[in-house]
Scaffold this motif. Structure first.
Motif, short mmCIF file in Angstrom:
data_model
loop_
_atom_site.label_atom_id
_atom_site.label_comp_id
_atom_site.label_asym_id
_atom_site.label_seq_id
_atom_site.Cartn_x
_atom_site.Cartn_y
_atom_site.Cartn_z
N LEU A 83 -4.89 -4.97 -4.96
CA LEU A 83 -3.89 -4.90 -3.91
C LEU A 83 -4.44 -5.64 -2.70
CD1 LEU A 83 -1.28 -3.68 -2.60
CD2 LEU A 83 -2.75 -1.78 -1.84
N VAL A 84 -3.63 -6.55 -2.15
CA VAL A 84 -4.03 -7.30 -0.95
C VAL A 84 -3.24 -6.77 0.24
CG1 VAL A 84 -4.16 -9.57 0.14
CG2 VAL A 84 -4.54 -9.35 -2.33
N VAL A 85 -3.95 -6.47 1.31
CA VAL A 85 -3.36 -5.97 2.55
C VAL A 85 -3.42 -7.06 3.60
CG1 VAL A 85 -3.56 -4.26 4.39
CG2 VAL A 85 -4.00 -3.59 2.02
N ALA A 86 -2.29 -7.37 4.23
CA ALA A 86 -2.22 -8.37 5.29
C ALA A 86 -2.06 -7.66 6.63
CB ALA A 86 -1.04 -9.32 5.05
N LEU A 87 -2.93 -7.99 7.58
CA LEU A 87 -2.92 -7.31 8.87
C LEU A 87 -2.06 -8.07 9.89
CD1 LEU A 87 -6.65 -6.21 9.34
CD2 LEU A 87 -4.75 -4.96 8.28
N GLY A 88 -1.26 -7.30 10.63
CA GLY A 88 -0.47 -7.84 11.72
C GLY A 88 -1.08 -7.53 13.07
N GLY A 89 -2.19 -6.81 13.07
CA GLY A 89 -2.92 -6.46 14.28
C GLY A 89 -4.35 -6.17 13.92
N GLY A 105 1.88 -6.30 5.73
CA GLY A 105 2.48 -6.31 4.41
C GLY A 105 1.46 -6.25 3.30
N TYR A 106 1.97 -6.34 2.07
CA TYR A 106 1.13 -6.22 0.88
C TYR A 106 1.48 -7.32 -0.13
CZ TYR A 106 0.69 -1.31 2.47
OH TYR A 106 0.47 -0.17 3.20
N ALA A 107 0.49 -7.67 -0.96
CA ALA A 107 0.72 -8.63 -2.04
C ALA A 107 -0.16 -8.26 -3.23
CB ALA A 107 0.39 -10.05 -1.57
N THR A 108 0.24 -8.73 -4.40
CA THR A 108 -0.64 -8.65 -5.55
C THR A 108 -1.72 -9.71 -5.41
OG1 THR A 108 0.89 -10.11 -6.72
CG2 THR A 108 1.07 -7.75 -7.18
N GLY A 109 -2.90 -9.42 -5.93
CA GLY A 109 -4.00 -10.37 -5.81
C GLY A 109 -4.87 -10.40 -7.04
N ASN A 110 -5.62 -11.48 -7.19
CA ASN A 110 -6.59 -11.61 -8.26
C ASN A 110 -7.85 -12.24 -7.68
OD1 ASN A 110 -7.95 -11.94 -10.72
ND2 ASN A 110 -6.07 -12.44 -11.82
#
Length: 229
Positions: A83-89, A105-110
């Protein structure tokens, strides 16, 4: 603004689901051994270790479902669904309870890994940089805003190779939940908007070869499919 002596490189970015705009990426951090069974399969005791981190250059992103050319200097390329977490702050010394409010937000990751290079580096007590931070090693799917997904503290995470299931777990099995990961990391570095955090992989990591197709699925997110060339 000052002129540059050479043209500046483009800002790495992630495509956002349902949006023509992209998410600009500042840094990529990764958590090591954040699922108990994966820690055990790698020969470590998950009950004794605080979270530890490594990083990948931002321009190692592989997006848009692009293929991955088999990297040089390895014969043991491994997949790691995350699970990839993207920070807005961001900030420093962030409390776990405040971390959720910083997630964009979130994204799938490898987290692709040259495992043989990593093993040599571990044995020699050297850094993992070239085992983890090689070109196109940070594969990410479409980024989904947290306002659409809600907090992802649980849900299935799975990976298959050519349709054969290799990893199958739940986000709730993380040793250190996302809020704790962000809090611990912020004690070492100042986090900021644009940072990505790969949050660790479940048990079942293994090798892939040329011609194989690796698919990562996380409940509530767009799957990530990568063909190895």
């Amino acid at each position: 603004m000052s002129d540059f002596v050479i043209p500046p490189t483009a800002i790495p970015s992630l495509p956002v689901a349902g949006d023509s705009r992209c998410f600009p990426v500042r840094r990529i951090y990764c958590v090591g051994r954040n699922y108990a069974e994966h820690a055990r399969e790698m020969g470590h005791d998950p009950d004794r270790e605080p979270p530890f981190f490594f990083s990948k250059p931002a321009d190692t992103l592989l997006t848009g479902g692009a293929d991955l050319p088999y990297p040089p200097q390895t014969t043991d390329l491994h997949f790691e669904a995350e699970l990839v977490v993207a920070l807005g702050g961001g900030g420093t010394d962030i409390a776990p309870g405040d971390a959720q409010g910083l997630i964009w937000g979130y994204a799938t990751g490898n987290d692709f890994t040259r495992r043989d290079l990593q093993a040599v580096a571990k044995k020699a007590g050297r850094p993992w940089d070239l085992a983890k931070g090689f070109d196109l090693s940070a594969a990410c799917g479409l980024l989904h805003p947290v306002g659409e997904t809600g907090p992802l503290n649980s849900g299935r995470i799975a990976l298959s190779v050519d349709g054969e299931l290799r990893q199958d777990s739940d986000l709730s099995q993380m040793i250190w939940p996302v809020g704790d990961v962000i809090a611990h990391l912020s004690q070492s570095v100042r986090l900021a908007a644009g940072d990505l955090i790969f949050t660790g992989t479940p048990a079942g990591v293994g090798a892939v070869t040329r011609g194989q197709v690796v698919a990562v699925e996380i409940e509530g997110l767009t799957p990530l499919v990568t063909r190895i060339l």
